[in-house]
Design an enzyme around this catalytic site. Structure first.
Site, PDB file in Angstrom:
ATOM      1  N   ASP A   1       0.900  -1.207   0.247  1.00 43.74           N
ATOM      2  CA  ASP A   1      -0.072   0.022  -0.138  1.00 43.74           C
ATOM      3  C   ASP A   1       0.947   1.331  -0.135  1.00 43.74           C
ATOM      4  OD1 ASP A   1      -2.712   1.185   0.335  1.00 43.74           O
ATOM      5  OD2 ASP A   1      -1.788   1.990   2.276  1.00 43.74           O
TER       6      ASP A   1
ATOM      7  N   GLU B   1      14.420 -15.387  -0.150  1.00 48.67           N
ATOM      8  CA  GLU B   1      14.918 -16.578   0.537  1.00 48.67           C
ATOM      9  C   GLU B   1      13.741 -17.731   0.847  1.00 48.67           C
ATOM     10  OE1 GLU B   1      15.230 -14.919   4.405  1.00 48.67           O
ATOM     11  OE2 GLU B   1      16.925 -13.191   3.804  1.00 48.67           O
TER      12      GLU B   1
END
Length: 561
Positions: free
Chosen positions: A220, A272
């Site tokens: 956002d 990751e």
């Protein structure tokens, strides 16, 4: 609660249609506004259990992923975009166990889950902000936000001339005389991203939800995190100019170059994790080229194409923004995205109900038949373009905006501030209809938090399912064809074909899309062997000539795919 991967191991990462790694490159992502989707506990407010129960509907619709608007613990001053705790679910929506179950069920259905992340500001009830108020001027806690002394003889004036997107000054004074910055509502103080604790906290929040198994984040106000050094006055801007989220002027609080270092650090975290986790930028920028900066190879994966969303139903304007969008994304290797509606703008079935371009906020219903016809045509055009498409809940039903909500039921904070971001966003947030009758048309057993129109039943999932002429069945067929046709989905270019004025026509391999944006029939050479799908009345084909009905998009193919 155990950690789990984004999709079952048997699913594996899906290559996009152009062969590049990345399921998101041609994904159709469905936005759920949780409070307005489905209510499982009968309190009139949608919740996570309601969403979970309706996941089979979304899988059957044919979307690839579900983006959930905020469900975090929040006082709800701005529909949950004022977050008090980023690691907790607001009780009105359920619990962390409900979120875990939703994610698991979605993955079993082959759906990915994207959650909203709100990093520009917190709620004023957030523990950090409450501590900043208690500890006072000069305290380390205040450095996590933008606290400043005021101007004037006794500090009675705001520190600068910035205006809130919701209207009024972007500053509020606290009891000890200092002011704090809030680009949105006063209940949404902006974080100071120059403070290392803020960056550390959000890296931790990312990992929390990635460990929960979410497949990505919608970021956002991705363009707002970093402010210009010294928070300089804008000066010279006419009243209201600052309030435009999408404009051509560079503002000191939006689209600062410093945001890109933040997203590079986030990208390393996303990589990751297995399962190709992604981040999507809500970045209102002056140009598509500036938007492309957010999706460079070491930053975010996608960015919303607000320039496309704001384009009128006009062939020349649409072709220009399509070309510009594809050209801007090509150098950075990111997919273009396409969107027609979301929780912040008037639904496109109502925007297109007016002949004149009137922006993204419309207060009048207009010609419902015209709006729906154009909305269906616009949706087929969007789904034919190369890249990823976003669908806002209810647009597959052809829902219009509810433009006649009584003032006393409105909850948009911009409405109460009397200026700024229009204030009429409640109209696109009315709970969607599932059944022809019953309490709140199947939304739940306890009514709905915003009143639904009397005609909602006729537009419900129940009413439209199985009706070959319905908008719902059009979306189902379109998404099925999009998945099955070898020339649809990902890509970075279209081949434009000659077409009469007011008509868009492009080829992608054996696939051709034609869109007549005019209000009259148009004759042109039949662009391909057969019609795959049409948004309205089928084109009349005689020999090598086709007659396109007004405000209609047609999908054609030279193959039997």
């Amino acid at each position: 609660m155990t950690q789990h991967s984004a999709l079952p191991a048997t699913a594996g990462p899906r290559a996009s249609r152009d062969g590049a790694t990345g399921w998101w490159r041609d994904a159709v992502i469905y936005q759920v506004y949780p409070r307005s989707f489905a209510d499982a506990d009968g309190d009139g407010m949608g919740d996570l259990e309601g969403v979970r129960a309706r996941l089979p509907y979304l899988a059957d619709l044919g979307v690839d992923a579900v983006w959930l608007s905020p469900f975090y613990a929040s006082p709800q001053a701005d529909g949950g975009y004022d977050v008090a705790d980023y690691r907790a679910i607001d009780p009105m929506f359920g619990t962390l166990l409900d979120a875990d179950a939703l994610i698991r069920d979605a993955h079993e259905l082959g759906l990915r889950i994207i959650v909203d992340l709100v990093p520009n500001h917190s709620s004023d009830r957030h523990e950090w902000f409450q501590r900043a108020l208690r500890e006072g001027p000069g305290s380390p806690a205040r450095a996590r936000y933008h606290f400043r002394p005021g101007k004037g003889a006794s500090g009675e004036l705001p520190p600068n001339d910035w205006e809130s997107i919701f209207g009024g000054p972007a500053w509020t004074r606290v009891a000890d005389g200092e002011w704090y910055l809030h680009l949105f509502a006063p209940e949404q103080p902006d974080f100071n991203w120059e403070h290392p604790a803020v960056a550390d906290e959000f890296r931790s929040i990312l990992r929390f939800w990635l460990d929960m198994g979410v497949d990505g984040f919608r970021v956002d106000v991705a363009h707002g995190l970093v402010k210009a050094p010294g928070l300089p006055d804008i000066g010279g801007a006419e009243a209201g100019d600052q309030l435009k989220l999408l404009g051509n002027d560079v503002m000191p609080f939006f689209d600062q170059d410093g945001v890109h270092g933040i997203y590079r650090s986030w990208r390393t975290i996303l990589e990751e994790y297995d399962g190709e986790r992604i981040a999507v930028a809500e970045a209102w920028t002056p140009t598509v080229e500036r938007t492309a900066n957010y999706v460079r190879p070491d930053e975010l994966h996608q960015a919303f194409n607000f320039q496309y969303l704001g384009t009128p139903w006009d062939a020349a304007a649409l072709r220009e923004v399509i070309d510009t969008s594809l050209a801007a994304m090509r150098p950075v290797g990111a997919p273009a995205t396409w969107v027609l509606s979301n929780h912040d703008v008037t639904r496109h079935a109502t925007r297109f109900a007016h002949d004149a371009a009137q922006g993204t906020q419309i207060r009048e219903p207009g010609d419902r038949g015209l709006g729906l016809r154009r909305a269906r045509a616009a949706s087929l055009l969007m789904l034919a373009l190369p890249g990823s498409a976003y669908v806002y809940q209810g647009e597959e039903l052809g829902l219009p905006d509810v433009t006649d909500l009584p003032d006393e039921v409105r909850q948009d904070p911009a409405y109460f501030r009397g200026a700024g971001q229009d204030g009429f966003r409640d109209g696109c947030r009315v709970p969607i209809p599932w059944t022809v009758g019953g309490t709140s048309y199947g939304f739940g057993t306890g009514g709905s938090w915003l009143p639904q129109p009397a005609a909602w039943g006729d537009l419900s999932v129940e009413a439209q399912s199985g009706d070959p002429d319905s908008t719902l069945e059009l979306y189902r067929r379109a998404l099925a064809v999009r998945h099955e046709h070898p020339d649809l989905g990902a890509g970075e270019a279209v081949t434009w074909l000659d077409a009469p004025e007011g008509v868009l026509s492009f080829r992608r391999g054996a696939f051709v899309c034609t869109a007549n944006t005019t209000g009259a029939e148009v004759r042109l050479p039949a662009p391909a062997a057969r019609v795959l799908l049409t948004s309205g009345t089928a084109p009349a084909v005689a020999g090598e000539e086709a007659v396109l009905p007004p405000d209609t998009t047609v999908w054609w193919s030279d193959t039997l795919a």
